[in-house]
Design an enzyme around this catalytic site. Structure first.
Site: not given
Ligand code: EPU
Length: 438
Positions: A22-23, A117, A122, A308, A400
């Site tokens: 994803k990132n 967030c 952030r 993460d 997501r």
């Protein structure tokens, strides 16, 4: 709202393959704004966040469509729009990655500031000072960043903040600098594999970039970039989540389609927790031996343990035979999963950026609620290990960033049902995740 009903207690076994990262996919999609011609991306995960980025790019004049073979094709059909509105940016912070490409290619970018967030503060100051160093005129107007430059000019830009290098900040400056006049040196650059992948993508379009994966990246600006093709790297965070889930369930399984080097710190930590790890060219196998040993997890920038996977390691530590320490040096407030794990019987004390976890022999299933993507993943891990049934609410967070996580875990023998919670009634809704497939 969908929820997961997880019946815990089954040791996972078998083989499962990871999806694209994803990132990596999100900043690469944003960088397709720079291309003078169609871009074809393969191994793009079918996720809500990818759909949100496609929606945003659509509003910016980029036609995005899935081909029948699963390739995502992106092509600019209208280069006039320059505004990324708050509705999409607040839904997904990675939307901010369009700032650098828009500015470099269209001379102007108006992008909403992302706002608050769930994982803590952030800021985006480094994105803005970086682009200003390249000659952009930047101001904030009514919650929007307005950035303008006829053509950016190469410069020396520093991307390291008090908690380490910024990943999407590096992505924004790197994507902008490829079209700047002259050369740019990014110092304190993020070394994450996702940044290397973005750089490789830009190189495939004709950019000149050296030093990817190191602290110093040099970019020699070019006048224009063409179209191209690129395969997105495997998702190391999904791989780590699956490996930790197997370990927490007391199972033995293989995760395939990975780049093991991207997982070095995670694999070393699993070994510290007493999990047997074996690595082959593109897959990793793990085998649990009874209760995990306690460990110390310090989440920091790559090549350290990713923030993460901090929450997933915490779920594993909850079952360890002794005290563990979980320390997040990147997002010091990223601990909203703690209270939910405690609801499942975990013993955890927060002390600033650290949590002290006293391992228990068993967690017990109950109703829990996800606050963000990786907190949801931790609660899935805990639910798989727990006795009884765990109902995990707000799995929209999970969707997501994980492609069909329930289906993948069920293939390893897990028992996860997707249920729809509607007007106080629950109805079984076996596999709604397929609606995210291309
Ligand atoms: N920071 C600053 N100033 C800035 C930017 C960041 O001080 O201008 C600080 C942050 O507050 C944080 C640290 O620098 O303490 C690192 O933040 P970073 O900017 O690297 O985070 P990000 O780029 O916004 C990406 C991932 C996150 C991941 C972090 C850290 C994407 C789309 N997002 O965010 O992924 O946690 O890097 O590795 O790549 C997730 O996938 O669940 C996720 C949150």
């Amino acid at each position: 709202m969908d929820a997961f009903r997880i019946t815990g207690g089954t040791p996972l076994s078998g083989t499962v393959e990871v999806s694209g990262a994803k990132n990596a996919a999100l900043p690469i999609m944003a960088a397709s704004l720079l291309a003078n011609g169609p871009v074809s991306l393969t191994h793009v995960p079918a996720l809500t966040d990818v759909r949100t980025m496609a929606l945003l790019l659509g509003k910016l004049g980029v036609d995005c469509c899935w081909q029948t073979d699963g390739t995502l094709r992106l092509e600019t059909v209208d280069a006039a729009p320059t505004t990324a509105n708050y509705n999409l940016v607040r839904r997904m912070r990675a939307s901010f990655c369009v700032l650098g490409p828009l500015l470099a290619r269209r001379g102007r970018a108006i992008v909403a500031l992302p706002g608050g967030c769930a994982i803590g503060d952030r800021p985006v100051d480094l994105h803005l000072t970086g682009l200003a160093a390249l000659g952009a005129n930047i101001r904030i107007e009514r919650g929007y960043v307005v950035a303008e430059a006829r053509r950016l000019v190469g410069a020396r830009v520093h991307m390291r903040g008090p908690r380490g290098p910024t990943v999407t900040g590096t992505a924004n400056v790197l994507s902008a600098a490829v079209l700047a006049r002259g050369s740019t040196i990014i110092t304190g650059a993020a070394r994450e594999p996702e940044i290397v992948d973005l750089g490789q993508f830009l190189i495939s379009l004709g950019a000149q970039i050296h030093g990817l994966g190191t602290r110093t990246i040099e970019i020699i600006g070019v006048d224009s970039l063409g179209g191209g093709e690129h395969r997105v790297i495997p998702d190391r965070i999904e791989a780590a989540t699956l490996l930790i889930a197997v370990a927490a369930s007391g199972g033995e399984a293989t995760v395939s389609g990975v780049v093991p080097a991207h997982l070095n710190a995670v694999l070393e930590k699993l070994h510290d927790f007493g999990v047997a790890v074996s690595v082959e060219r593109d897959h990793v196998a793990v085998r649990a031996h009874g209760r995990p040993r306690p460990g110390r997890v310090v989440a920091q920038a790559y090549p350290g343990i990713p923030t993460d996977v901090q929450s997933q390691f915490m779920a594993l530590a909850c079952l360890a035979d002794g005290h563990s320490v979980i320390d997040d040096r990147v997002f010091v407030e990223r601990f909203r999963h703690v209270a939910e794990l405690v609801r499942m019987g975990a013993c955890i004390d927060r002390k600033g950026s650290q949590s002290i976890v006293r391992g228990v022999a068993n967690l017990s299933g109950t109703e829990v609620t996800a606050s963000d993507l990786r907190a949801s993943a931790a609660l899935v891990v805990a639910g798989l290990a727990a006795r009884g049934v765990t109902t995990l609410h707000r799995i929209d967070h999970l969707d997501r960033g994980y492609e069909r996580l329930d289906a993948k875990l069920n293939r390893l023998g897990a028992c996860i049902e997707r249920v729809r919670i509607a007007r106080g009634r629950r109805r079984c809704h076996k596999d709604s995740s397929s609606e995210f497939l291309p």
